[in-house]
Motif scaffolding. Structure first.
Motif, PDB file in Angstrom:
ATOM      1  N   LEU A 216       0.447  -1.377   0.080  1.00 36.09           N
ATOM      2  CA  LEU A 216      -0.128   0.011  -0.281  1.00 36.09           C
ATOM      3  C   LEU A 216       0.983   1.440  -0.268  1.00 36.09           C
ATOM      4  N   ASP A 217       0.051   2.486  -0.837  1.00 38.32           N
ATOM      5  CA  ASP A 217       0.897   3.363  -1.254  1.00 38.32           C
ATOM      6  C   ASP A 217       0.875   4.848   0.476  1.00 38.32           C
ATOM      7  N   SER A 218       2.060   4.537   1.699  1.00 42.37           N
ATOM      8  CA  SER A 218       0.675   4.666   2.543  1.00 42.37           C
ATOM      9  C   SER A 218       1.164   5.523   2.997  1.00 42.37           C
ATOM     10  N   ILE A 219       0.073   6.835   3.522  1.00 40.25           N
ATOM     11  CA  ILE A 219      -0.333   8.300   3.018  1.00 40.25           C
ATOM     12  C   ILE A 219       1.224   8.982   4.373  1.00 40.25           C
ATOM     13  N   THR A 220       0.491   8.440   5.724  1.00 38.01           N
ATOM     14  CA  THR A 220       1.648   8.758   6.859  1.00 38.01           C
ATOM     15  C   THR A 220       2.207   8.476   6.838  1.00 38.01           C
ATOM     16  N   GLN A 221       3.482   7.035   5.767  1.00 37.55           N
ATOM     17  CA  GLN A 221       4.743   7.327   6.099  1.00 37.55           C
ATOM     18  C   GLN A 221       5.436   8.157   4.768  1.00 37.55           C
ATOM     19  N   LYS A 222       4.526   8.916   4.001  1.00 35.01           N
ATOM     20  CA  LYS A 222       5.081  10.172   2.563  1.00 35.01           C
ATOM     21  C   LYS A 222       4.766  10.778   4.454  1.00 35.01           C
ATOM     22  N   ALA A 223       3.978  11.181   4.499  1.00 36.15           N
ATOM     23  CA  ALA A 223       3.844  12.665   5.305  1.00 36.15           C
ATOM     24  C   ALA A 223       5.511  13.082   6.600  1.00 36.15           C
ATOM     25  N   LEU A 224       5.569  11.746   6.451  1.00 35.15           N
ATOM     26  CA  LEU A 224       7.224  11.192   7.235  1.00 35.15           C
ATOM     27  C   LEU A 224       8.282  11.587   6.497  1.00 35.15           C
ATOM     28  N   PHE A 225       8.143  11.911   4.778  1.00 36.37           N
ATOM     29  CA  PHE A 225       9.242  11.802   4.723  1.00 36.37           C
ATOM     30  C   PHE A 225       9.215  13.470   4.058  1.00 36.37           C
ATOM     31  N   ALA A 226       8.087  13.640   3.806  1.00 38.92           N
ATOM     32  CA  ALA A 226       8.038  14.636   3.795  1.00 38.92           C
ATOM     33  C   ALA A 226       8.537  15.903   4.525  1.00 38.92           C
ATOM     34  N   THR A 235      15.707  10.562   2.422  1.00 41.26           N
ATOM     35  CA  THR A 235      14.926  10.187   2.121  1.00 41.26           C
ATOM     36  C   THR A 235      15.258   8.463   0.494  1.00 41.26           C
ATOM     37  N   ARG A 236      14.501   7.538   0.970  1.00 43.87           N
ATOM     38  CA  ARG A 236      14.915   6.603  -0.106  1.00 43.87           C
ATOM     39  C   ARG A 236      14.230   5.006  -0.373  1.00 43.87           C
ATOM     40  N   TYR A 237      13.732   4.982  -1.036  1.00 48.01           N
ATOM     41  CA  TYR A 237      12.759   4.062  -1.435  1.00 48.01           C
ATOM     42  C   TYR A 237      13.749   2.625  -2.285  1.00 48.01           C
ATOM     43  N   ALA A 238      13.678   1.553  -1.479  1.00 49.37           N
ATOM     44  CA  ALA A 238      14.686   0.578  -1.742  1.00 49.37           C
ATOM     45  C   ALA A 238      14.405  -0.871  -1.210  1.00 49.37           C
ATOM     46  N   LEU A 239      14.567  -1.514  -1.597  1.00 49.67           N
ATOM     47  CA  LEU A 239      15.004  -3.242  -1.116  1.00 49.67           C
ATOM     48  C   LEU A 239      15.177  -3.145   0.209  1.00 49.67           C
ATOM     49  N   ALA A 240      15.091  -3.514   0.552  1.00 51.77           N
ATOM     50  CA  ALA A 240      15.730  -4.454   1.708  1.00 51.77           C
ATOM     51  C   ALA A 240      15.703  -6.139   2.150  1.00 51.77           C
ATOM     52  N   SER A 241      16.849  -6.580   2.906  1.00 55.46           N
ATOM     53  CA  SER A 241      16.125  -7.952   3.789  1.00 55.46           C
ATOM     54  C   SER A 241      16.233  -7.722   4.936  1.00 55.46           C
ATOM     55  N   ARG A 242      15.020  -8.932   5.796  1.00 57.50           N
ATOM     56  CA  ARG A 242      15.515  -8.801   7.486  1.00 57.50           C
ATOM     57  C   ARG A 242      16.931  -8.553   7.696  1.00 57.50           C
ATOM     58  N   ASP A 243      17.794  -9.243   7.537  1.00 59.38           N
ATOM     59  CA  ASP A 243      18.958  -8.811   8.010  1.00 59.38           C
ATOM     60  C   ASP A 243      19.929  -7.700   7.454  1.00 59.38           C
ATOM     61  N   GLU A 244      19.526  -6.927   6.678  1.00 59.50           N
ATOM     62  CA  GLU A 244      19.940  -5.652   6.770  1.00 59.50           C
ATOM     63  C   GLU A 244      19.283  -4.705   7.483  1.00 59.50           C
ATOM     64  N   LEU A 245      18.059  -5.034   8.251  1.00 63.33           N
ATOM     65  CA  LEU A 245      16.949  -4.045   8.939  1.00 63.33           C
ATOM     66  C   LEU A 245      18.333  -4.570  10.644  1.00 63.33           C
ATOM     67  N   LEU A 246      17.990  -5.588  10.474  1.00 63.09           N
ATOM     68  CA  LEU A 246      19.227  -6.032  12.224  1.00 63.09           C
ATOM     69  C   LEU A 246      20.160  -4.859  11.792  1.00 63.09           C
ATOM     70  N   THR A 247      20.753  -4.136  10.983  1.00 64.07           N
ATOM     71  CA  THR A 247      21.916  -3.565  10.878  1.00 64.07           C
ATOM     72  C   THR A 247      22.021  -2.003  10.763  1.00 64.07           C
ATOM     73  N   THR A 248      20.557  -1.831  11.264  1.00 66.09           N
ATOM     74  CA  THR A 248      20.518   0.109  10.404  1.00 66.09           C
ATOM     75  C   THR A 248      20.375   0.553  12.099  1.00 66.09           C
TER      76      THR A 248
END
Length: 287
Positions: A216-226, A235-248
């Motif tokens: 879904l195109d998230s309205i709250t996420q878009k407001a956050l990014f704006a 900000t950036r739109y990108a694919l990430a794996s679960r393991d990548e989230l562990l290192t954020t």
């Protein structure tokens, strides 16, 4: 009994326990319809502030078109929102929900069904916004590009067919978690059943792209990014794996009711936490 306000297109405000659907309404029998939900904040004086109503009505229109339903009469729905809020005077946060169904199966040329409700925001949502959430990943069964050539799958459409999302929530609860983060068959994170996922990495906020992923195109996420971009936060739109989230440096689930909720535990693994960062994310989203 929890106070609730209900209004129906063509009827106006009705009693909260009044019958508003027929037994053969296609929204009930087939899940054939769409909906929107957003936060309303009611002041002690009875005034109301609705988060991003024009954007929600635009997405409502998009969902209606995708389902082959009639155009959303924006003026009529705005009036219905004013009507239902006129019957709502409970101070604090609440959820405004707008629903369209295709109407009665026995009357295919009849009118659609349109309903607006206002209910108090659940204490659970307020607590999770404050304290964060534990999340488990769950395979959604589709690849990251599954929706690119399959519009009939209704990617990005907020339909009433929510059985899978509700089942995911029950699965999370049964396994001691607060929520689920769906993943693709090729190893990327998508979204939660009712929220977008946002993460901070390399001093930049990221989220999963829409389109081919079917999310879904998230309205709250878009407001956050704006708001973040306006404050000099890239900000950036990108694919990430679960393991990548562990290192954020931080991961949040972002939605219109609960707002941003920090993921403090992912698949049983504690995630990093920077004091004050979630406060900044909440400020960006108006929570």
């Amino acid at each position: 009994m929890t106070k609730r306000a209900v209004a129906v297109l063509g009827r106006g405000v009705v009693e909260s326990d009044a019958e508003v659907l027929s037994s053969d309404d296609l929204g009930l029998t087939r899940g054939d319809g769409c909906f929107e939900a957003t936060r309303v904040v009611t002041g002690a004086d009875g005034s109301h502030r609705i988060d991003h109503l024009p954007e929600h009505l635009a997405r409502f229109q998009h969902s209606s078109h995708a389902l082959g339903l009639p155009d959303v009469d924006v003026t009529a729905w705005q009036e219905l929102v004013r009507t239902v809020l006129g019957a709502w005077d409970v101070p604090g946060e609440a959820t405004l929900k707008l629903m369209i169904t295709r109407g009665r199966e026995s009357a295919p040329s009849g009118p659609i069904t349109g309903i607006a409700t206002v209910t108090p925001l659940a204490e659970r949502s307020l607590r999770q916004r404050r304290d964060g959430v534990s999340v488990i990943t769950l395979a959604r069964g589709t690849s990251s590009d599954a929706y690119a050539a399959a519009p009939w799958l209704l990617g990005g459409v907020k339909t009433l067919s929510y059985a899978i999302n509700v089942a995911a929530g029950r699965f999370a609860e049964a396994h001691g978690a607060d929520d689920v983060l769906f993943t693709t068959t090729d190893g990327y994170v998508l979204e939660a059943p009712t929220a977008a996922v946002v993460w901070l990495s390399d001093a930049r906020l990221h989220t999963t792209p829409t389109g081919a992923t079917g999310i879904l195109d998230s309205i709250t996420q878009k407001a956050l990014f704006a708001a973040a971009e306006a404050s000099g936060f890239p900000t950036r739109y990108a694919l990430a794996s679960r393991d990548e989230l562990l290192t954020t440096d931080g991961v949040w689930l972002v939605s219109s009711g609960r707002g941003p909720a920090r993921i403090h535990t992912l698949d049983g693994i504690q995630l990093p936490h920077t004091p004050g960062l979630s406060d900044r994310i909440r400020a960006f989203t108006g929570f």
